[in-house]
Design an enzyme around this catalytic site. Structure first.
Site, PDB file in Angstrom:
ATOM      1  N   ASP A  13       1.043 -28.403  83.115  1.00 56.05           N
ATOM      2  CA  ASP A  13       0.480 -28.905  81.849  1.00 56.05           C
ATOM      3  C   ASP A  13       1.003 -30.274  81.449  1.00 56.05           C
ATOM      4  OD1 ASP A  13      -0.834 -26.462  81.745  1.00 56.05           O
ATOM      5  OD2 ASP A  13       0.760 -25.531  80.569  1.00 56.05           O
ATOM      6  N   GLU A  14       1.306 -31.094  82.423  1.00 54.12           N
ATOM      7  CA  GLU A  14       1.842 -32.438  82.142  1.00 54.12           C
ATOM      8  C   GLU A  14       0.747 -33.405  81.698  1.00 54.12           C
ATOM      9  OE1 GLU A  14       2.191 -30.808  85.016  1.00 54.12           O
ATOM     10  OE2 GLU A  14       4.317 -30.571  85.508  1.00 54.12           O
ATOM     11  N   LYS A  16      -2.251 -33.592  83.882  1.00 56.06           N
ATOM     12  CA  LYS A  16      -2.826 -34.004  85.174  1.00 56.06           C
ATOM     13  C   LYS A  16      -4.323 -34.267  85.047  1.00 56.06           C
ATOM     14  CE  LYS A  16      -1.186 -30.157  86.852  1.00 56.06           C
ATOM     15  NZ  LYS A  16      -0.312 -29.719  85.762  1.00 56.06           N
ATOM     16  N   ALA A  39      -4.765 -22.693  86.785  1.00 65.14           N
ATOM     17  CA  ALA A  39      -4.701 -24.052  86.241  1.00 65.14           C
ATOM     18  C   ALA A  39      -5.665 -24.198  85.065  1.00 65.14           C
ATOM     19  CB  ALA A  39      -5.071 -25.060  87.326  1.00 65.14           C
ATOM     20  N   GLY A  40      -5.286 -25.068  84.134  1.00 66.62           N
ATOM     21  CA  GLY A  40      -6.181 -25.436  83.035  1.00 66.62           C
ATOM     22  C   GLY A  40      -5.984 -26.916  82.801  1.00 66.62           C
ATOM     23  N   HIS A  41      -6.928 -27.720  83.246  1.00 67.88           N
ATOM     24  CA  HIS A  41      -6.795 -29.179  83.174  1.00 67.88           C
ATOM     25  C   HIS A  41      -7.760 -29.724  82.127  1.00 67.88           C
ATOM     26  CE1 HIS A  41      -5.004 -29.363  87.516  1.00 67.88           C
ATOM     27  NE2 HIS A  41      -4.325 -28.596  86.691  1.00 67.88           N
ATOM     28  N   GLN A 230      -0.444 -26.829  88.566  1.00 62.58           N
ATOM     29  CA  GLN A 230       0.909 -26.386  88.178  1.00 62.58           C
ATOM     30  C   GLN A 230       1.866 -27.581  88.248  1.00 62.58           C
ATOM     31  OE1 GLN A 230      -0.846 -24.068  90.701  1.00 62.58           O
ATOM     32  NE2 GLN A 230      -1.757 -23.581  88.747  1.00 62.58           N
ATOM     33  N   VAL A 419      -0.844 -41.891  75.404  1.00 65.10           N
ATOM     34  CA  VAL A 419      -0.445 -41.800  73.989  1.00 65.10           C
ATOM     35  C   VAL A 419      -1.417 -40.954  73.161  1.00 65.10           C
ATOM     36  CG1 VAL A 419       0.896 -43.944  74.012  1.00 65.10           C
ATOM     37  CG2 VAL A 419      -1.568 -44.043  73.521  1.00 65.10           C
TER      38      VAL A 419
HETATM   39  P1  GDP Z   1      -2.699 -30.251  82.898  1.00 65.35           P
HETATM   40  O1  GDP Z   1      -2.711 -28.819  83.225  1.00 65.35           O
HETATM   41  O2  GDP Z   1      -1.560 -30.976  83.529  1.00 65.35           O
HETATM   42  O3  GDP Z   1      -4.005 -30.951  83.177  1.00 65.35           O
HETATM   43  O4  GDP Z   1      -2.460 -30.350  81.326  1.00 65.35           O
HETATM   44  P2  GDP Z   1      -3.192 -29.445  80.199  1.00 65.35           P
HETATM   45  O5  GDP Z   1      -4.580 -29.909  80.037  1.00 65.35           O
HETATM   46  O6  GDP Z   1      -2.965 -28.000  80.454  1.00 65.35           O
HETATM   47  O7  GDP Z   1      -2.296 -29.781  78.940  1.00 65.35           O
HETATM   48  C1  GDP Z   1      -2.152 -31.065  78.460  1.00 65.35           C
HETATM   49  C2  GDP Z   1      -2.623 -31.079  77.002  1.00 65.35           C
HETATM   50  O8  GDP Z   1      -2.191 -32.272  76.389  1.00 65.35           O
HETATM   51  C3  GDP Z   1      -4.128 -31.094  76.874  1.00 65.35           C
HETATM   52  O9  GDP Z   1      -4.482 -30.458  75.678  1.00 65.35           O
HETATM   53  C4  GDP Z   1      -4.460 -32.582  76.806  1.00 65.35           C
HETATM   54  O10 GDP Z   1      -5.672 -32.845  76.114  1.00 65.35           O
HETATM   55  C5  GDP Z   1      -3.290 -33.085  76.033  1.00 65.35           C
HETATM   56  N1  GDP Z   1      -2.859 -34.449  76.364  1.00 65.35           N
HETATM   57  C6  GDP Z   1      -2.869 -35.092  77.561  1.00 65.35           C
HETATM   58  N2  GDP Z   1      -2.263 -36.300  77.450  1.00 65.35           N
HETATM   59  C7  GDP Z   1      -1.877 -36.411  76.165  1.00 65.35           C
HETATM   60  C8  GDP Z   1      -1.169 -37.412  75.431  1.00 65.35           C
HETATM   61  O11 GDP Z   1      -0.763 -38.442  75.942  1.00 65.35           O
HETATM   62  N3  GDP Z   1      -0.929 -37.164  74.109  1.00 65.35           N
HETATM   63  C9  GDP Z   1      -1.342 -36.012  73.490  1.00 65.35           C
HETATM   64  N4  GDP Z   1      -1.051 -35.855  72.206  1.00 65.35           N
HETATM   65  N5  GDP Z   1      -2.010 -35.058  74.155  1.00 65.35           N
HETATM   66  C10 GDP Z   1      -2.251 -35.247  75.469  1.00 65.35           C
HETATM   67  P1  IMO Z   2      -1.714 -26.312  85.281  1.00 61.28           P
HETATM   68  O1  IMO Z   2      -2.387 -26.729  86.565  1.00 61.28           O
HETATM   69  C1  IMO Z   2       1.492 -24.076  83.387  1.00 61.28           C
HETATM   70  C2  IMO Z   2       2.730 -20.342  85.289  1.00 61.28           C
HETATM   71  C3  IMO Z   2       2.422 -19.048  84.580  1.00 61.28           C
HETATM   72  C4  IMO Z   2       3.568 -18.189  85.075  1.00 61.28           C
HETATM   73  C5  IMO Z   2       3.748 -18.630  86.516  1.00 61.28           C
HETATM   74  C6  IMO Z   2       3.025 -17.766  87.538  1.00 61.28           C
HETATM   75  O2  IMO Z   2      -2.626 -26.190  84.134  1.00 61.28           O
HETATM   76  O3  IMO Z   2      -0.517 -27.155  85.012  1.00 61.28           O
HETATM   77  P2  IMO Z   2       0.483 -17.395  88.201  1.00 61.28           P
HETATM   78  O4  IMO Z   2      -0.691 -17.012  87.376  1.00 61.28           O
HETATM   79  O5  IMO Z   2       0.344 -18.696  88.906  1.00 61.28           O
HETATM   80  O6  IMO Z   2       0.916 -16.312  89.126  1.00 61.28           O
HETATM   81  O7  IMO Z   2       1.677 -17.563  87.131  1.00 61.28           O
HETATM   82  O8  IMO Z   2       3.213 -19.953  86.571  1.00 61.28           O
HETATM   83  N1  IMO Z   2       1.549 -21.205  85.520  1.00 61.28           N
HETATM   84  C7  IMO Z   2       1.320 -22.336  84.846  1.00 61.28           C
HETATM   85  N2  IMO Z   2       1.986 -22.910  83.834  1.00 61.28           N
HETATM   86  N3  IMO Z   2       0.420 -24.687  83.912  1.00 61.28           N
HETATM   87  C8  IMO Z   2      -0.246 -24.151  84.943  1.00 61.28           C
HETATM   88  O9  IMO Z   2      -1.244 -24.804  85.590  1.00 61.28           O
HETATM   89  C9  IMO Z   2       0.162 -22.891  85.445  1.00 61.28           C
HETATM   90  N4  IMO Z   2      -0.272 -22.075  86.413  1.00 61.28           N
HETATM   91  C10 IMO Z   2       0.592 -21.057  86.464  1.00 61.28           C
HETATM   92  O10 IMO Z   2       2.466 -19.219  83.187  1.00 61.28           O
HETATM   93  O11 IMO Z   2       4.752 -18.495  84.390  1.00 61.28           O
HETATM   94 MG    MG Z   3      -2.768 -26.963  82.249  1.00 64.25          MG
END
Ligand code: GDP
Ligand code: IMO
Ligand code: MG
Length: 429
Positions: A13-14, A16, A39-41, A230, A419
Site C-alpha cells: 500500500d505504498e 504503487k 492487492a488493491g492498487h 504487496q 503529495v
Molecule cells: P498500493 O497498493 O501500493 O497501490 O497502494 P493503495 O492504493 O492500497 O494505498 C495507497 C492509498 O493512498 C490510496 O488510497 C491512494 O489513493 C492514496 N495515495 C497515493 N499516493 C498518495 C499521496 O501522495 N498522498 C495521499 N494523501 N494519498 C495518496
Molecule cells: P498491495 O499490492 C498490504 C497482507 C495481508 C496479510 C498478509 C498475507 O495493495 O500493496 P495474503 O492475502 O497475501 O495471504 O495476506 O499480507 N497483504 C497486503 N498488505 N497490501 C497488499 O497488497 C497486501 N496483500 C497482502 O494483510 O497480512
Molecule cells: Mg494496496
C-alpha cells in the site's frame, strides 16, 4: 532495452498503483509479475477513483498494453468483476490486456482453505486478505495447481473436480463447514456458478505465452515496466515470515514472474510512504499505537483498499527500508504521502533497533518472533500544506531536508515525491 521495475519497499500500500499510472506514459507495456487479488492498487484522476486488484495499473492509458504475468494468480470471478467495472467507466480493457497461460487459477475452494487455515491459527492468524492466495501458491509449488491455459483444454472440468475434491477432504479434516461458508456473499455452489461463467469470459481474452511475448518486446526496443504487488517486507523469503504473503515480492520475482533474465532488468523504482503502515498481523517495529498513529490513519485515510480494514500506522523505518533497497537493488526512490505529514511539528524516523538489550542496525531473523524496539531520530516537520506543490522550487525547505536526509541514509536518490492521491499531485526532483 531493459525492463524496469516498480515495487513496494514496506508492507504494501505504498501507492504503487498511483505511481505506475503516473509513469505509464513512459512505457509501452505494464506487467504484473506476482500476487493476485490480495492487492488493491488505487488510481485517481479527473475526480474518479479506481481500485485494481489483478489488472495492471497501466490500463487507463489507451496506448499501453497490460500483461498479467505467469507469476500472478487469478480468481476468474474477481478478475471479471474488475473488467466490468472498467468497461462500465468506458475504459478500453480487452484490447489492451494480455493474460499469461501459465498464471495459476484461484479456485473457490482455495478461498475456503484460506479461511479454514486462518481460523485454525486463532490468535496466530496471518490476517490474510482471504482471497485464497496462500493455498493457491501452495498448490502451485506442490505441482497440483491449474493454470489459465488449462481452461482451454478438454479435461479442464475433470482436473477442476479432482483438485476440488482434494480441497474438500482437507476442509473436512479442519472441520470447516464449507457448505455454510460464504464467498463474496455467495455459498460454494453459487460462487462456482459465477466462477465458471467468468472462466468462459476469460477464454475470450488474449491468452499468451507471456515469457516469449515479453522477451520479444524487450528485444524489439519496447519499454516494459513490471508492477509489483504487496511490498518487500511481505516477501515469502525475506519478509517477516510467517506474517508474509506467499510470493516473491522482491525484484527477483520479476525474473520468475515474467520470464525475464536478470541482465535484462534496468531501473528499479522503490516506492515507500513518508511514514509506514501495515495491515494484518506481524512485526512492525516503528508502529505508533498512540495519538500520532491515529492521526496518521486519519490524515492518510489508512484503510485497506481490498478489505477496508484499518491499517496499522507508524514511522518511517530506515533499517527496514535499507534492507529492502539492498534486496531489490533499488536505483531510484519514490516517496508517497508526504502530505500526510503536513501538520506534524516533528517527524520520527527509526534508525536502529534494540533486541533484548542489544543494539542492532539491521533487520534480524529474530525480528519475526521477538519484539524489536525501534530507536528514533527526530526531524523537523514542514508544517504547511504541500498538497498543491508540483514544482521542485516550491517545496518547503524542511521537506527538502527530510528528502535529503533519506537520500543520505540510503545512498539512493529520491526522484518523485507524491503529495496527494491524484495523478497530478507529484513533484519531480
Ligand atoms: P498500493 O497498493 O501500493 O497501490 O497502494 P493503495 O492504493 O492500497 O494505498 C495507497 C492509498 O493512498 C490510496 O488510497 C491512494 O489513493 C492514496 N495515495 C497515493 N499516493 C498518495 C499521496 O501522495 N498522498 C495521499 N494523501 N494519498 C495518496
Ligand atoms: P498491495 O499490492 C498490504 C497482507 C495481508 C496479510 C498478509 C498475507 O495493495 O500493496 P495474503 O492475502 O497475501 O495471504 O495476506 O499480507 N497483504 C497486503 N498488505 N497490501 C497488499 O497488497 C497486501 N496483500 C497482502 O494483510 O497480512
Ligand atoms: Mg494496496
Amino acid at each position: 532495452m531493459k525492463a524496469d521495475i516498480l515495487l513496494g519497499l514496506q508492507w504494501g500500500d505504498e501507492g504503487k498503483g498511483k505511481l505506475v499510472d503516473v509513469l505509464t506514459p513512459n512505457y509501452d507495456i505494464i506487467a504484473r509479475f506476482q500476487g493476485g487479488p490480495n492487492a488493491g492498487h488505487t488510481i485517481e484522476f479527473d475526480g474518479k477513483k479506481f481500485v485494481l486488484h489483478t489488472i495492471p495499473s497501466g490500463i487507463f492509458n489507451p496506448k499501453t498494453i497490460n500483461v498479467v504475468g505467469n507469476g500472478v494468480i487469478i480468481d476468474p470471478y474477481i478478475f471479471c468483476k474488475e473488467l466490468k467495472n472498467l468497461r462500465d467507466s468506458n475504459i478500453k480493457v480487452e484490447e489492451n490486456l494480455l493474460v499469461a497461460k501459465k498464471a495459476h487459477l484461484i479456485l473457490p475452494t482455495h478461498r475456503l482453505l484460506d479461511a479454514a487455515y486462518e481460523m485454525a491459527k486463532g490468535k496466530e492468524k496471518i490476517g490474510s486478505t482471504l482471497k485464497g492466495i496462500g493455498p493457491t501458491y501452495t498448490d502451485k509449488t506442490a505441482r497440483l495447481g491449474l493454470r489459465v491455459g488449462n481452461i482451454l483444454r478438454k479435461d479442464f472440468l475433470v482436473k477442476y473436480n479432482e483438485l476440488k475434491e482434494r480441497h474438500i477432504k482437507i476442509l473436512k479434516s479442519y472441520q470447516f463447514d464449507y457448505l455454510k461458508h460464504e464467498l463474496d456473499g455467495l455459498n460454494l455452489s453459487a460462487y462456482e456458478e459465477k466462477w465458471f461463467s467468468a472462466v468462459e469470459e476469460i477464454k475470450t481474452l488474449k491468452i499468451i505465452d507471456c515469457e516469449y511475448y515479453i522477451n520479444a518486446c524487450i528485444n524489439s526496443g519496447k519499454r516494459v515496466l513490471a508492477e509489483g504487488a504487496q511490498g518487500t517486507m511481505l516477501d515469502i523469503d525475506f519478509g517477516t515470515y510467517p506474517f508474509v504473503t506467499s510470493s516473491n515480492t522482491v525484484a527477483a520475482g520479476v525474473c520468475t514472474g515474467l520470464g525475464i533474465a536478470p541482465h535484462k532488468v534496468g531501473e528499479v523504482y522503490g516506492i515507500f510512504k513518508a511514514y509506514c503502515t501495515r495491515v494484518g498481523s506481524g512485526p512492525f517495529p516503528s508502529e505508533d499505537v498512540g495519538e500520532d498513529g491515529q492521526k496518521l490513519r486519519d490524515d492518510g485515510n489508512e484503510y485497506g483498499s481490498t478489505t477496508g480494514r484499518p491499517r496499522r500506522c507508524g514511522w518511517l523505518d530506515l533499517v527496514a527500508l535499507k534492507y529492502a533497497i539492498m534486496l531489490d537493488g533499488v536505483t531510484q526512490l519514490l516517496m508517497t504521502k508526504a502530505d500526510v505529514l503536513n501538520s506534524f511539528a516533528s517527524i520520527k524516523v527509526a534508525t536502529g533497533y534494540t533486541l533484548k538489550g542489544k543494539k542492532l542496525d539491521y533487520f534480524p531473523f529474530e525480528g519475526s518472533y521477538d519484539k524489536l524496539e525501534a530507536e528514533y531520530e527526530l526531524l523537523e516537520g514542514w508544517h504547511t500544506d504541500i498538497s498543491k506543490v508540483v514544482n521542485f522550487g516550491d517545496m518547503p525547505e524542511k521537506l527538502l531536508d527530510y528528502t535529503r536526509y533519506i537520500e543520505r541514509q540510503t545512498g539512493v536518490p529520491v526522484k518523485i515525491i507524491s503529495v496527494g492521491p491524484d495523478r497530478k499531485q507529484v513533484i519531480h526532483l
